[in-house]
Design a protein around this motif. Sequence first.
Motif, PDB file in Angstrom:
ATOM      1  N   PRO A 221     115.477  58.898 -33.091  1.00 55.17           N
ATOM      2  CA  PRO A 221     116.018  58.001 -32.057  1.00 55.17           C
ATOM      3  C   PRO A 221     115.299  58.116 -30.719  1.00 55.17           C
ATOM      4  O   PRO A 221     114.958  57.095 -30.102  1.00 55.17           O
ATOM      5  CB  PRO A 221     117.490  58.431 -31.957  1.00 55.17           C
ATOM      6  N   VAL A 222     115.029  59.344 -30.267  1.00 57.01           N
ATOM      7  CA  VAL A 222     114.377  59.497 -28.967  1.00 57.01           C
ATOM      8  C   VAL A 222     112.920  59.062 -29.027  1.00 57.01           C
ATOM      9  O   VAL A 222     112.392  58.462 -28.084  1.00 57.01           O
ATOM     10  CB  VAL A 222     114.520  60.945 -28.452  1.00 57.01           C
ATOM     11  N   PHE A 223     112.246  59.326 -30.137  1.00 50.50           N
ATOM     12  CA  PHE A 223     110.852  58.893 -30.271  1.00 50.50           C
ATOM     13  C   PHE A 223     110.765  57.360 -30.269  1.00 50.50           C
ATOM     14  O   PHE A 223     109.868  56.776 -29.652  1.00 50.50           O
ATOM     15  CB  PHE A 223     110.233  59.451 -31.561  1.00 50.50           C
ATOM     16  N   LEU A 224     111.689  56.693 -30.960  1.00 47.81           N
ATOM     17  CA  LEU A 224     111.667  55.234 -30.994  1.00 47.81           C
ATOM     18  C   LEU A 224     112.020  54.635 -29.632  1.00 47.81           C
ATOM     19  O   LEU A 224     111.460  53.609 -29.228  1.00 47.81           O
ATOM     20  CB  LEU A 224     112.611  54.713 -32.074  1.00 47.81           C
ATOM     21  N   ASP A 225     112.934  55.279 -28.911  1.00 50.20           N
ATOM     22  CA  ASP A 225     113.239  54.811 -27.560  1.00 50.20           C
ATOM     23  C   ASP A 225     112.008  54.942 -26.661  1.00 50.20           C
ATOM     24  O   ASP A 225     111.746  54.073 -25.816  1.00 50.20           O
ATOM     25  CB  ASP A 225     114.398  55.616 -26.965  1.00 50.20           C
ATOM     26  N   ALA A 226     111.239  56.010 -26.838  1.00 52.08           N
ATOM     27  CA  ALA A 226     109.998  56.175 -26.080  1.00 52.08           C
ATOM     28  C   ALA A 226     109.005  55.066 -26.427  1.00 52.08           C
ATOM     29  O   ALA A 226     108.324  54.523 -25.544  1.00 52.08           O
ATOM     30  CB  ALA A 226     109.388  57.545 -26.358  1.00 52.08           C
ATOM     31  N   CYS A 227     108.931  54.721 -27.706  1.00 52.14           N
ATOM     32  CA  CYS A 227     108.042  53.631 -28.132  1.00 52.14           C
ATOM     33  C   CYS A 227     108.413  52.325 -27.435  1.00 52.14           C
ATOM     34  O   CYS A 227     107.540  51.535 -27.047  1.00 52.14           O
ATOM     35  CB  CYS A 227     108.111  53.455 -29.645  1.00 52.14           C
ATOM     36  N   ARG A 228     109.704  52.090 -27.256  1.00 54.42           N
ATOM     37  CA  ARG A 228     110.153  50.859 -26.621  1.00 54.42           C
ATOM     38  C   ARG A 228     109.674  50.804 -25.162  1.00 54.42           C
ATOM     39  O   ARG A 228     109.242  49.759 -24.665  1.00 54.42           O
ATOM     40  CB  ARG A 228     111.683  50.757 -26.686  1.00 54.42           C
ATOM     41  N   ILE A 229     109.737  51.949 -24.467  1.00 53.74           N
ATOM     42  CA  ILE A 229     109.260  52.006 -23.080  1.00 53.74           C
ATOM     43  C   ILE A 229     107.754  51.768 -23.033  1.00 53.74           C
ATOM     44  O   ILE A 229     107.244  51.018 -22.197  1.00 53.74           O
ATOM     45  CB  ILE A 229     109.620  53.369 -22.452  1.00 53.74           C
ATOM     46  N   ILE A 230     107.035  52.415 -23.957  1.00 55.39           N
ATOM     47  CA  ILE A 230     105.574  52.282 -24.004  1.00 55.39           C
ATOM     48  C   ILE A 230     105.174  50.838 -24.278  1.00 55.39           C
ATOM     49  O   ILE A 230     104.234  50.303 -23.689  1.00 55.39           O
ATOM     50  CB  ILE A 230     104.988  53.226 -25.067  1.00 55.39           C
ATOM     51  N   GLN A 231     105.894  50.194 -25.181  1.00 56.18           N
ATOM     52  CA  GLN A 231     105.550  48.830 -25.562  1.00 56.18           C
ATOM     53  C   GLN A 231     105.680  47.856 -24.393  1.00 56.18           C
ATOM     54  O   GLN A 231     104.978  46.839 -24.337  1.00 56.18           O
ATOM     55  CB  GLN A 231     106.429  48.382 -26.734  1.00 56.18           C
ATOM     56  N   ASP A 251     115.614  59.025 -45.033  1.00 56.52           N
ATOM     57  CA  ASP A 251     116.201  59.454 -43.759  1.00 56.52           C
ATOM     58  C   ASP A 251     115.759  58.545 -42.616  1.00 56.52           C
ATOM     59  O   ASP A 251     116.557  58.205 -41.733  1.00 56.52           O
ATOM     60  CB  ASP A 251     115.768  60.893 -43.424  1.00 56.52           C
ATOM     61  N   PHE A 252     114.489  58.157 -42.633  1.00 57.40           N
ATOM     62  CA  PHE A 252     113.895  57.467 -41.497  1.00 57.40           C
ATOM     63  C   PHE A 252     114.274  55.987 -41.409  1.00 57.40           C
ATOM     64  O   PHE A 252     114.553  55.469 -40.321  1.00 57.40           O
ATOM     65  CB  PHE A 252     112.369  57.601 -41.541  1.00 57.40           C
ATOM     66  N   MET A 253     114.273  55.287 -42.527  1.00 58.00           N
ATOM     67  CA  MET A 253     114.394  53.833 -42.483  1.00 58.00           C
ATOM     68  C   MET A 253     115.711  53.348 -41.854  1.00 58.00           C
ATOM     69  O   MET A 253     115.695  52.391 -41.049  1.00 58.00           O
ATOM     70  CB  MET A 253     114.203  53.241 -43.876  1.00 58.00           C
ATOM     71  N   PRO A 254     116.865  53.946 -42.150  1.00 55.44           N
ATOM     72  CA  PRO A 254     118.085  53.486 -41.458  1.00 55.44           C
ATOM     73  C   PRO A 254     118.002  53.680 -39.948  1.00 55.44           C
ATOM     74  O   PRO A 254     118.517  52.858 -39.183  1.00 55.44           O
ATOM     75  CB  PRO A 254     119.190  54.369 -42.074  1.00 55.44           C
ATOM     76  N   LEU A 255     117.345  54.752 -39.513  1.00 55.66           N
ATOM     77  CA  LEU A 255     117.186  54.988 -38.081  1.00 55.66           C
ATOM     78  C   LEU A 255     116.236  53.971 -37.465  1.00 55.66           C
ATOM     79  O   LEU A 255     116.433  53.530 -36.324  1.00 55.66           O
ATOM     80  CB  LEU A 255     116.669  56.411 -37.843  1.00 55.66           C
ATOM     81  N   PHE A 259     117.372  51.804 -34.358  1.00 55.50           N
ATOM     82  CA  PHE A 259     116.791  52.063 -33.036  1.00 55.50           C
ATOM     83  C   PHE A 259     115.440  51.385 -32.810  1.00 55.50           C
ATOM     84  O   PHE A 259     114.934  51.393 -31.688  1.00 55.50           O
ATOM     85  CB  PHE A 259     116.611  53.572 -32.831  1.00 55.50           C
ATOM     86  N   GLY A 260     114.849  50.800 -33.851  1.00 56.15           N
ATOM     87  CA  GLY A 260     113.490  50.298 -33.713  1.00 56.15           C
ATOM     88  C   GLY A 260     113.343  48.797 -33.738  1.00 56.15           C
ATOM     89  O   GLY A 260     112.228  48.285 -33.904  1.00 56.15           O
ATOM     90  N   SER A 261     114.425  48.081 -33.567  1.00 52.22           N
ATOM     91  CA  SER A 261     114.362  46.621 -33.614  1.00 52.22           C
ATOM     92  C   SER A 261     113.389  46.097 -32.553  1.00 52.22           C
ATOM     93  O   SER A 261     113.437  46.496 -31.388  1.00 52.22           O
ATOM     94  CB  SER A 261     115.754  46.035 -33.379  1.00 52.22           C
ATOM     95  N   GLY A 262     112.491  45.211 -32.971  1.00 57.17           N
ATOM     96  CA  GLY A 262     111.552  44.584 -32.047  1.00 57.17           C
ATOM     97  C   GLY A 262     110.290  45.380 -31.786  1.00 57.17           C
ATOM     98  O   GLY A 262     109.378  44.879 -31.108  1.00 57.17           O
ATOM     99  N   LEU A 263     110.193  46.585 -32.311  1.00 56.51           N
ATOM    100  CA  LEU A 263     108.985  47.390 -32.107  1.00 56.51           C
ATOM    101  C   LEU A 263     107.882  46.960 -33.066  1.00 56.51           C
ATOM    102  O   LEU A 263     108.144  46.622 -34.224  1.00 56.51           O
ATOM    103  CB  LEU A 263     109.279  48.880 -32.313  1.00 56.51           C
ATOM    104  N   ASN A 264     106.655  47.013 -32.584  1.00 55.19           N
ATOM    105  CA  ASN A 264     105.497  46.717 -33.427  1.00 55.19           C
ATOM    106  C   ASN A 264     105.125  48.010 -34.154  1.00 55.19           C
ATOM    107  O   ASN A 264     104.286  48.785 -33.699  1.00 55.19           O
ATOM    108  CB  ASN A 264     104.334  46.226 -32.564  1.00 55.19           C
ATOM    109  N   ILE A 265     105.788  48.246 -35.278  1.00 52.83           N
ATOM    110  CA  ILE A 265     105.716  49.551 -35.941  1.00 52.83           C
ATOM    111  C   ILE A 265     105.340  49.376 -37.405  1.00 52.83           C
ATOM    112  O   ILE A 265     105.741  48.409 -38.059  1.00 52.83           O
ATOM    113  CB  ILE A 265     107.071  50.288 -35.790  1.00 52.83           C
TER     114      ILE A 265
END
Length: 393
Positions: A221-231, A251-255, A259-265
């Motif tokens: 969750p915190v890593f994906l939130d950081a990605c959102r700021i970076i993006q 484990d990862f995909m539900p998170l 938390f990763g909606s809209g990220l270019n991931i």
Amino acid sequence: MGDHVTDFMAFDPNDGPVIGIIAGEVSGDNLGAGLMSELKKLLPNAKFVGIGGPRMLDQGLKGLYSIEELSVMGLEVISKLFRILSIRRRIVDELKNHGISLFIGIDAPDFNLTVEERLKASGIPTVHYVCPSVWAWRKKRIFKIKRATNMVLSLLPFEKEFCDRYDTPCTFVGHPMADQIPESSVEEINKARNSLSIPKDGTYIGVLPGSRHGEIVTLTPVFLDACRIIQKKYPDAVFLVPVVNEKRKEDFMPLLHKFGSGLNIRVYDGSAREVMFASDVVVLASGTATLECMLVGRPMVVGYRVSKITEMIARCLLTVDCVSLPNLLMKNHCVRELLQNDCTASNIAAEVERLLDGDNTGLLSDFAAQKQLLKQNASKVAAQACFDVLTNS
């Protein structure tokens, strides 16, 4: 694989030595596979039995239990403690019943050192591969290590220095990853990006929230939130996430969906090293991956969180002021470590942005020097040390 093996005499010791070997997690599985490959050159008729992951199984290991049963962290251990202790108690007799003539414990010291001590007391020589971090905390464990093992194989030079001070037999073997990882170059970067099906030109950030269930759940969750700021600052940035196996992907995909909606991931099965080579900066959990990232030659940001109870215990026991392997090797804080309350999305994003915009030439030069120090043909040196213990005991 079933719960455990009951046909104890599946191996005939007269056909060649039977070597017991136990690895507790993914990094140990990688080390074990390389060691087994080299041991088979010295002992062509050797058989292997114990606990390991897919790479060790591919090398011919007869697995007694799943490696997933031992790959736990933090408070996870409490819920699985009875099962772990049950396996540790039973496996000593199972290994004896298989007629092993040498035991090699790979990392997982809380599990393996007790197994080694019991086997050594019964006359079976033992090797511990990867020196426990006694130089960082619980220094008195060195006395148990000395009792439990005929030889410690250290991956890092300062580990041997510590063992030597306590007259504990130790061989510095270097690190297998330093032998395996090619030098960083434009060709290697382009090769990795091609392998990951991404354009050669672009801004890529590797995101590695760990190889254990607890790490994935805590850090994603915190890593994906950081990605959102970076993006927001780098709208064309692409985030590359390798997952080590299917369980961690589950484990990862539900998170990611939460938390990763809209990220270019982009998510990859395995491919951690390719992701590191392809990335301009890597955000990752503290652990062996930090060493791999150093050997690949990529700037990194290390993040980690544990429970409050685990943190309090660690603060009482730790005798070093950094946790990532690059910092420990270089005895400075060249890599930014964001731990516990400092492991926030805004802190991670700020450090990624600093690395993306800055000159990292000096840092990468230091990384390259450490890589040369660790290139010792580790699996071959480790296999020879194990062979010497077996033949001289």
